[in-house]
Write a protein that holds these residues in place. Sequence first.
Motif, PDB file in Angstrom:
ATOM      1  N   ARG A 157       0.909  -1.559  -0.246  1.00 29.97           N
ATOM      2  CA  ARG A 157       0.232   0.029   0.249  1.00 29.97           C
ATOM      3  C   ARG A 157       0.682   1.502  -0.004  1.00 29.97           C
ATOM      4  O   ARG A 157       0.324   2.393  -0.212  1.00 29.97           O
ATOM      5  CB  ARG A 157      -1.189   0.088   0.838  1.00 29.97           C
ATOM      6  N   ALA A 158       2.114   1.395   0.640  1.00 26.43           N
ATOM      7  CA  ALA A 158       3.104   2.046   0.667  1.00 26.43           C
ATOM      8  C   ALA A 158       3.182   2.631  -1.323  1.00 26.43           C
ATOM      9  O   ALA A 158       3.618   3.799  -0.864  1.00 26.43           O
ATOM     10  CB  ALA A 158       3.990   2.347   1.536  1.00 26.43           C
ATOM     11  N   TRP A 159       3.461   1.536  -1.641  1.00 26.45           N
ATOM     12  CA  TRP A 159       3.841   1.919  -3.298  1.00 26.45           C
ATOM     13  C   TRP A 159       2.685   2.232  -3.840  1.00 26.45           C
ATOM     14  O   TRP A 159       2.870   2.498  -5.572  1.00 26.45           O
ATOM     15  CB  TRP A 159       4.850   0.986  -3.558  1.00 26.45           C
ATOM     16  N   ARG A 160       1.252   2.706  -3.881  1.00 25.96           N
ATOM     17  CA  ARG A 160      -0.024   2.561  -4.128  1.00 25.96           C
ATOM     18  C   ARG A 160       0.630   4.739  -4.813  1.00 25.96           C
ATOM     19  O   ARG A 160       0.802   4.837  -3.957  1.00 25.96           O
ATOM     20  CB  ARG A 160      -0.585   2.298  -3.824  1.00 25.96           C
ATOM     21  N   GLY A 161       0.515   4.262  -6.327  1.00 28.38           N
ATOM     22  CA  GLY A 161       0.665   6.042  -6.837  1.00 28.38           C
ATOM     23  C   GLY A 161       1.773   5.701  -7.182  1.00 28.38           C
ATOM     24  O   GLY A 161       1.845   7.421  -7.794  1.00 28.38           O
ATOM     25  N   THR A 162       2.757   5.047  -7.148  1.00 30.68           N
ATOM     26  CA  THR A 162       4.174   5.264  -7.328  1.00 30.68           C
ATOM     27  C   THR A 162       4.564   4.542  -8.539  1.00 30.68           C
ATOM     28  O   THR A 162       3.296   4.018  -9.307  1.00 30.68           O
ATOM     29  CB  THR A 162       5.089   4.875  -6.947  1.00 30.68           C
ATOM     30  N   ALA A 163       5.373   4.720  -9.164  1.00 30.31           N
ATOM     31  CA  ALA A 163       6.221   3.941 -10.320  1.00 30.31           C
ATOM     32  C   ALA A 163       5.887   2.097 -10.515  1.00 30.31           C
ATOM     33  O   ALA A 163       6.339   1.248 -11.191  1.00 30.31           O
ATOM     34  CB  ALA A 163       6.974   4.283 -10.713  1.00 30.31           C
ATOM     35  N   ALA A 164       5.824   1.972  -9.199  1.00 28.13           N
ATOM     36  CA  ALA A 164       5.765   0.568  -9.191  1.00 28.13           C
ATOM     37  C   ALA A 164       4.496  -0.281  -9.003  1.00 28.13           C
ATOM     38  O   ALA A 164       4.586  -1.703  -9.140  1.00 28.13           O
ATOM     39  CB  ALA A 164       6.398   0.353  -7.020  1.00 28.13           C
ATOM     40  N   GLU A 165       3.323   0.199  -9.384  1.00 24.34           N
ATOM     41  CA  GLU A 165       2.515  -0.053 -10.374  1.00 24.34           C
ATOM     42  C   GLU A 165       2.615  -0.517 -11.141  1.00 24.34           C
ATOM     43  O   GLU A 165       2.272  -1.734 -11.571  1.00 24.34           O
ATOM     44  CB  GLU A 165       1.411   1.348 -10.049  1.00 24.34           C
ATOM     45  N   THR A 166       3.956  -0.097 -12.005  1.00 25.42           N
ATOM     46  CA  THR A 166       3.532  -0.369 -13.457  1.00 25.42           C
ATOM     47  C   THR A 166       4.800  -1.652 -13.437  1.00 25.42           C
ATOM     48  O   THR A 166       5.373  -2.047 -14.428  1.00 25.42           O
ATOM     49  CB  THR A 166       4.092   0.858 -14.192  1.00 25.42           C
ATOM     50  N   MET A 167       5.550  -1.882 -12.605  1.00 25.95           N
ATOM     51  CA  MET A 167       6.463  -2.449 -12.302  1.00 25.95           C
ATOM     52  C   MET A 167       5.944  -4.062 -11.712  1.00 25.95           C
ATOM     53  O   MET A 167       6.535  -4.982 -12.051  1.00 25.95           O
ATOM     54  CB  MET A 167       8.051  -1.900 -11.925  1.00 25.95           C
TER      55      MET A 167
END
Length: 273
Positions: A157-167
């Motif tokens: 949840r801490a990575w939501r809204g970041t480029a992590a969602e595309t990875m």
Amino acid sequence: MSAFDRPRLNLCFVGWGAIARRVGELLAERHPQGVNIVAVAVRDHNRRRDDLPAGVRLISEPSELAELDLDMVIEAAGRDAVAVWGEAALRCAASFIISSTSAFCDDALLQRLVSVAEKAGSRIVMPSGALGDLGALTAASILPLKEVVHTIIKPPRAWRGTAAETMLDLEALEAASPFFEGSAREAADRFPQNANVAVISALSGIGLDRTRVVLVADPAASRNAHRVEASGAFGRLDLTLENEPLATNPKSSEMTALSLVRLVENAVAPIVR
């Protein structure tokens, strides 16, 4: 002021988001003697804010800092604010505290602010933030350092809204999943809210381009974890912290606010810890 007078600290925040509000809340609870929050800089100063400390002046232009008789300016508004407020803060206060250290991925900005600080006799201060304290790494860097690796582990949840969602698929993770490995400069530039702290470990040690950063999403993690490993002429360092996320912003750690409170209190305390 004589050597026996207690110092005073007139303080201005740039930004009044989750981190600044938490610092203000803790300072109000702890009442450090001599600390006065005199102003908060915001983009929309006409919007009502019921959670501001009593008597605080809202400002929206860097030129207004000159009217406030400030000792310290704390930036907690995002990396764009460093360029906007930095020069004025360094000319109008003894210390400019930069929370959004990812701004220093821009070498030209860093050099410009250092030049202003040198001419004004002021200081740029990088709080230790989510890392607690990197004094050992800073001391170790006096001798040659061979390697510094900073691993950042946070729940999905801490990575939501970041480029992590595309990875990777954050919702489907069943195990800890590293999704980025690169330099501190790359990590902080691509993930400024989550990997901002990598700039602190980098500038405490061997720099933005030689410090290696690994970013991990872990569904079993309940805290934001940082592991800094270093080796060199001094020996070996292995520092791990597991921080509770800030209640109002899971991308940041409670320790980020606590480190700012410590910095403020040390500026007026008879014993510096």
